[in-house]
Design an enzyme around this catalytic site. Structure first.
Site, PDB file in Angstrom:
ATOM      1  CG  ASN A  55      -2.080   1.074   1.060  1.00  0.00           C
ATOM      2  OD1 ASN A  55      -1.969   1.995   0.464  1.00  0.00           O
ATOM      3  ND2 ASN A  55      -2.869   1.097   2.149  1.00  0.00           N
ATOM      4  CG  HIS A  59     -12.311   5.369   2.089  1.00  0.00           C
ATOM      5  ND1 HIS A  59     -13.084   6.525   2.494  1.00  0.00           N
ATOM      6  CD2 HIS A  59     -10.824   5.536   2.264  1.00  0.00           C
ATOM      7  CE1 HIS A  59     -12.102   7.425   2.720  1.00  0.00           C
ATOM      8  NE2 HIS A  59     -10.747   6.920   2.599  1.00  0.00           N
ATOM      9  CD  GLU A  75      -8.085   0.450   4.043  1.00  0.00           C
ATOM     10  OE1 GLU A  75      -8.661   1.289   3.088  1.00  0.00           O
ATOM     11  OE2 GLU A  75      -6.791   0.512   4.287  1.00  0.00           O
ATOM     12  CB  ILE A 108     -11.104   9.588  13.433  1.00  0.00           C
ATOM     13  CG1 ILE A 108     -10.145  10.409  13.044  1.00  0.00           C
ATOM     14  CG2 ILE A 108     -12.379  10.076  14.382  1.00  0.00           C
ATOM     15  CD1 ILE A 108     -10.541  11.303  12.123  1.00  0.00           C
ATOM     16  N   GLY A 109     -12.173   6.672  13.844  1.00  0.00           N
ATOM     17  CA  GLY A 109     -13.754   5.853  13.891  1.00  0.00           C
ATOM     18  C   GLY A 109     -13.358   4.649  15.064  1.00  0.00           C
TER      19      GLY A 109
END
Length: 399
Positions: A9, A182, A379, A329-330
């Site tokens: 990535n 996303h 991911e 953040i989530g």
């Protein structure tokens, strides 16, 4: 050493990687993870840990060997081959933009690389960097299978009405449409929901990918039906340095003031969002501890717009049966989840303070009309799965 799949990535100044082993059962087992950080800078480093985050290797790198992403990938590849004693059987890559044509992972060839390069103007922070290590590996090891996994692919099943802009059809046919991003993150979340919340998984879920980049996705029975991001990764929710939803007249205004496309692009990708609103930082952790008025404004604005997006996606689905928080953040910011949940009180959403403080996985209490969960995204695991499946569909490959 078992056969392995390498997942890359590539960002603007780092290459993150994870290495997965192929077990006899067919299961993918994470073995290593790490990154070459500081690419193009004066103090680059290669940092590697095992699947339990125990350090495996850490060393400063010669700047000349990490001058760009291609050089950094070569350095990483040399270290991995030396460590493993073998080349991975395949490399999977995150590619942000797959355009209108690619709804599934693709085995890389030269024609695919050139087609994907045409989408660079739509994702200038991501697409060129995603393609750099693909080109490098292709040039040095053309026989090594590479698989491109697209952040847009998960959204390709949207109804047409969700992906249209109110513009002439000729522009739509050129590819000017809503794509959504996303997708690898949302696909992983959708794969976890049936085991974590079966009833919710079969219903209408708003998934919130809140990190440096932010978006929200409407999931019905695990499939994406709408998303806040559009033609580029600028639209939708406010982000660390990107504005999210913006009247296009603002861009015309800046042009009339004499700013050119490069200046406007830099502004929209680097100087807006939480950074622009606060005048302090794009880091939620820093803003939460700041006493400056701009910090409070930025965080309140972020929660306000996220609440609006949840309502809009609920309208797309005809209701909401649950909410999922994921990404940096989530997953990690209990105060921001609380701010956003407060905006959802009209849904009957009631957080459990203790569950929220410990990051769930379920963060709502028994009085809540709908549940909310925290599900860490992965991911890289999704890319590894896609890479393995693509290999298995190709004659003579392992699996």
């Amino acid at each position: 050493m078992s056969d392995t799949i390498l997942v890359l990535n590539a960002g603007s100044s780092s290459i993150k990687f994870q290495l997965f082993g192929l077990e006899p059962s067919g299961r993918l087992a994470r073995q290593l993870k790490g990154q070459v950080e500081g690419v193009g800078g004066q103090n680059p480093r290669l940092v590697v840990a095992d699947a339990s985050d125990r350090p495996v290797f850490q060393e400063a790198c010669p700047p000349a060997r990490t001058a760009d992403l291609e050089a950094a990938q070569e350095l990483l590849g040399s270290w991995l081959v030396g460590h493993l004693g073998a080349v991975p059987v395949a490399v999977g890559h995150r590619v942000v933009h797959g355009g209108p044509d690619f709804a599934m992972p693709m085995l890389v060839d030269d024609a695919l690389i050139e087609r994907l390069a045409k989408f660079a103007p739509l994702a200038p922070l991501h697409q060129p960097n995603n393609l750099a290590p693909i080109r490098s590996i292709r040039a040095r090891r053309p026989d090594l299978p590479q698989v491109a996994c697209f952040d847009t692919a998960f959204h390709r099943g949207h109804p047409e009405i969700a992906d249209r802009f109110a513009i002439p059809d000729s522009l739509h046919q050129e590819g000017v449409r809503r794509y959504g991003f996303h997708g690898l993150s949302y696909e992983y979340v959708a794969s976890r929901l049936p085991e974590m919340a079966p009833a919710m998984a079969a219903g209408r879920v708003v998934a919130l990918h809140l990190g440096s980049g932010c978006s929200a996705c409407a999931l019905v029975d695990g499939r994406s039906v709408d998303s806040t991001m559009g033609f580029t990764a600028l639209d939708g929710l406010p982000m660390g340095t990107r504005p999210g939803q913006l009247d296009p007249g603002v861009v015309l205004y800046l042009m009339q003031k004499g700013q050119d496309a490069d200046a406007i692009q830099h502004l929209l990708y680097h100087d807006c969002g939480l950074k622009g609103l606060s005048g302090i930082s794009n880091d939620v952790r820093e803003l939460l501890t700041s006493g400056q008025p701009g910090a409070g404004l930025a965080l309140d604005y972020f929660a306000y717009r996220t609440g609006q997006a949840i309502a809009a996606l609920g309208a797309s689905m005809g209701g909401i049966d649950g909410i999922v928080f994921t990404a940096g953040i989530g997953e990690n910011s209990a105060p921001m989840r609380e701010k956003i949940a407060t905006r959802c009180a009209w849904l009957g959403l009631v957080l459990d303070p203790e569950r929220n403080a410990t990051h769930g996985p379920r963060i709502t209490g028994p009085a809540s009309r709908i549940p909310a969960f925290v599900i860490p995204t992965d991911e890289e695991q999704m890319i590894a799965r896609h890479t393995l499946a693509t290999l298995q569909a190709t004659k003579g490959q392992p699996g």
